[in-house]
Design a protein around this motif. Structure first.
Motif, short mmCIF file in Angstrom:
data_model
loop_
_atom_site.label_atom_id
_atom_site.label_comp_id
_atom_site.label_asym_id
_atom_site.label_seq_id
_atom_site.Cartn_x
_atom_site.Cartn_y
_atom_site.Cartn_z
N ASN A 129 0.83 -1.21 0.00
CA ASN A 129 0.00 0.00 0.00
C ASN A 129 0.86 1.26 0.00
O ASN A 129 0.65 2.19 -0.78
CB ASN A 129 -0.92 -0.01 1.22
CG ASN A 129 -1.87 1.17 1.25
OD1 ASN A 129 -2.09 1.83 0.24
ND2 ASN A 129 -2.44 1.44 2.40
N ASN A 188 -4.27 -0.99 -2.64
CA ASN A 188 -4.91 -1.40 -1.40
C ASN A 188 -6.20 -2.16 -1.69
O ASN A 188 -6.52 -2.44 -2.84
CB ASN A 188 -5.17 -0.18 -0.52
CG ASN A 188 -5.94 0.91 -1.26
OD1 ASN A 188 -6.87 0.61 -2.01
ND2 ASN A 188 -5.54 2.15 -1.09
N ILE A 189 -6.92 -2.47 -0.64
CA ILE A 189 -8.13 -3.27 -0.79
C ILE A 189 -9.18 -2.55 -1.64
O ILE A 189 -9.97 -3.18 -2.34
CB ILE A 189 -8.69 -3.64 0.59
CG1 ILE A 189 -9.75 -4.74 0.45
CG2 ILE A 189 -9.24 -2.42 1.33
CD1 ILE A 189 -10.17 -5.33 1.79
N TYR A 241 -6.10 -10.38 2.75
CA TYR A 241 -6.17 -9.22 3.65
C TYR A 241 -6.61 -9.66 5.04
O TYR A 241 -6.14 -9.12 6.06
CB TYR A 241 -7.12 -8.17 3.09
CG TYR A 241 -6.44 -7.23 2.11
CD1 TYR A 241 -5.82 -6.07 2.55
CD2 TYR A 241 -6.38 -7.53 0.75
CE1 TYR A 241 -5.17 -5.21 1.66
CE2 TYR A 241 -5.74 -6.69 -0.15
CZ TYR A 241 -5.14 -5.53 0.32
OH TYR A 241 -4.49 -4.70 -0.57
N ASN A 269 -3.35 -4.55 9.26
CA ASN A 269 -4.21 -3.72 8.40
C ASN A 269 -5.61 -3.66 9.01
O ASN A 269 -6.61 -3.89 8.34
CB ASN A 269 -4.29 -4.31 6.98
CG ASN A 269 -2.93 -4.44 6.32
OD1 ASN A 269 -2.43 -3.51 5.72
ND2 ASN A 269 -2.33 -5.61 6.43
N CYS A 328 -8.74 -2.18 7.47
CA CYS A 328 -9.36 -2.82 6.30
C CYS A 328 -10.49 -3.76 6.67
O CYS A 328 -11.21 -4.24 5.79
CB CYS A 328 -8.31 -3.62 5.52
SG CYS A 328 -7.02 -2.63 4.75
N LYS A 349 -14.03 -3.27 5.34
CA LYS A 349 -14.08 -3.42 3.88
C LYS A 349 -14.01 -4.90 3.49
O LYS A 349 -14.65 -5.33 2.52
CB LYS A 349 -12.94 -2.64 3.24
CG LYS A 349 -13.08 -1.14 3.42
CD LYS A 349 -11.90 -0.38 2.87
CE LYS A 349 -12.09 1.12 3.11
NZ LYS A 349 -10.92 1.91 2.65
#
Length: 495
Positions: free
Chosen positions: A236, A242-243, A267, A274, A277, A280
């Protein structure tokens, strides 16, 4: 005797300081070498000394040029030519480049070019092949050279960034580009991995790139592998990948659902580094399972959710359990889910409920639809959101739970009763159902009677209980409480 003298004379002339003599002598020596066993001398007879004007690179280069110009080439001469090269193993790296130049020459026919490829394929022992590899990669339209380049790359102890850059610059349709990437990925060099990942995603995102299904699957397989084996936070930071990047690509249908789930799982596996995240990731799982209704993906999503819970991190557990409860509330009437998954989901939520620190009102409402006992268990947690709406739903739709609900809200928590009393009072004022209103009134009385430090409440009643004086029924409850509290306090003092 004449043959020995001729051989000696050739060797003497080859080492002459007169370049004209050396060049003329070389042509005669080339003739003799290409005769094989019938020639006057072999490569073993030739020594390139430091005093000689002739360098090995020049000798073999001229040999290659001479052979290419020979109009009498035949299979025997080709064997003799390669035998000459192989007699001096110390110069094999020079000879590889010579043979490659011959392959690239337009003076060889298809069969002869194949001979060159075959020889290069059989002489790629470990060594420094960088110059040769870079040259092979300079002709991306030539599939044979890309195959050879990959084989030489596989023999390298250490691959160079220059070689990788060359491969990255190859057109996407180059048939062996992904194979070459695999060889660099095996080096476990993060800089190489990041460079490859960046180029792969550029190819996938570029609308002008024509990628067939097989190529796309192979590219995504490499992307997932690189994500699995590198820190996502560094990817990232270094590449701004990124996601969200992958979520957008999934929305644009640039990857399959399985690939998207593979990436979400990666992830999830690195969630400790992270944590931002997490929502998400859960949103991605929910989209696949509920928005797109891909129920066949439930088993793998279930395993990912359970793995996240097994990390026993309260911040993670809160969000994962919330997502699971939401899922359970919407799926519990589905026959397959009810039969094969609901019991395991409920058991898992119970198992991890103790680790929950905070829970949203929306989640509590989902929980209410799934398991009433679990709902009561979670009421003692820190509840975020519009608690009054939750109380309203319970008192109207689940009246049998009302008393347990109120009691559980103060179980194992230091929650202040006054804000809850105020919420219930607001429900009382808005209520048009006499039976429900009576139930709310009794609850308010009970909570008031259990307020700690009654003397403070009595002393500050104009401020603390002011919300009850706008309604006649509530005012009666408040006045009765204050009267009883004052009487009890007086009796206590007298006693």
């Amino acid at each position: 005797m004449e043959k020995i003298l001729s051989k000696e004379l050739l060797l003497q002339n080859l080492n002459s300081t007169n370049l004209f003599v050396v060049k003329n002598c070389m042509l005669r020596i080339f003739d003799e070498l290409l005769k094989g066993n019938q020639g006057l001398l072999s490569m073993q007879d030739i020594i390139f000394s430091q005093k000689s004007e002739l360098r090995p690179e020049e000798f073999f280069k001229n040999l290659g040029l001479y052979f290419v110009e020979d109009t009498q080439r035949n299979a025997k001469k080709w064997d003799n030519f390669f035998n000459v090269l192989e007699q001096r193993r110390g110069y094999i790296s020079i000879c590889r480049l010579i043979v490659l130049d011959m392959y690239l020459s337009d003076k060889l026919n298809k069969q002869e070019k194949h001979r060159c490829c075959f020889w290069l394929n059989n002489h790629c022992q470990l060594g420094n092949h960088q110059e040769l590899i870079l040259k092979m990669l300079s002709y991306p339209e030539d599939g044979k050279l890309l195959l050879l380049a990959n084989k030489y790359i596989a023999q390298e102890y250490s691959l160079s960034k220059q070689e990788l850059d060359k491969i990255c610059s190859l057109p996407l349709k180059a048939s062996r580009k992904l194979d070459a990437y695999s060889l660099f990925i095996k080096q476990r060099n993060p800089k190489y991995d990041f460079a490859i990942l960046s180029v792969l995603l550029q190819d996938l995102l570029n609308p002008s790139k024509s990628i067939n299904l097989e190529e796309k699957e192979r590219i995504w397989a490499q992307v997932v592998f690189l994500l699995q084996n590198n820190p996502l936070n560094e990817i990232n930071n270094d590449l701004s990948i990124n996601i969200d990047t992958f979520g957008k690509m999934y929305q644009e249908k640039k990857m399959t659902t399985d690939t998207y789930l593979d990436i979400l799982d990666v992830y999830a596996e690195q969630i400790a580094f992270n944590i931002t995240c997490l929502q998400k990731i859960l949103n991605g799982y929910y989209q696949v399972l509920m928005v797109e209704n891909q129920q066949s993906k439930l088993p793998r999503i279930k395993e990912s959710l359970f793995s996240l819970l097994d990390m026993k991190n309260p911040s993670i557990s809160d969000q994962v359990l919330s997502m699971m409860l939401k899922l359970m509330s919407t799926q519990k009437e589905e026959e397959q889910f009810k039969l094969y998954y609901l019991p395991e989901f409920v058991a898992t939520v119970y198992k991890h409920a103790i680790s929950i620190k905070k829970v949203k009102v929306s989640v509590m409402k989902y929980c209410l639809k799934v398991d009433e006992n679990l709902f009561l268990l979670l009421l003692g947690k820190n509840i975020e959101g519009d608690i009054k709406s939750m109380l309203k739903e319970v008192v109207y739709d689940y009246p049998q739970l009302w008393e347990d609900c109120v009691e559980s809200m103060f179980s194992g928590t230091l929650r202040n009763p006054l804000p809850i009393i105020k919420m219930i009072a607001e429900l009382y004022e808005a209520c048009r159902d006499e039976e429900v209103q009576t139930k709310l009134g009794k609850t308010i009385e009970k909570l008031l009677n259990n307020l700690p430090e009654k003397e403070n409440v009595v002393a500050n009643s104009d401020e603390d209980l002011t919300f009850m004086y706008g309604n006649e029924g509530l005012k009666v409850i408040a006045d009765n409480y204050l009267s009883q509290a004052q009487e009890a306090m007086a009796n206590y003092l007298i006693g």
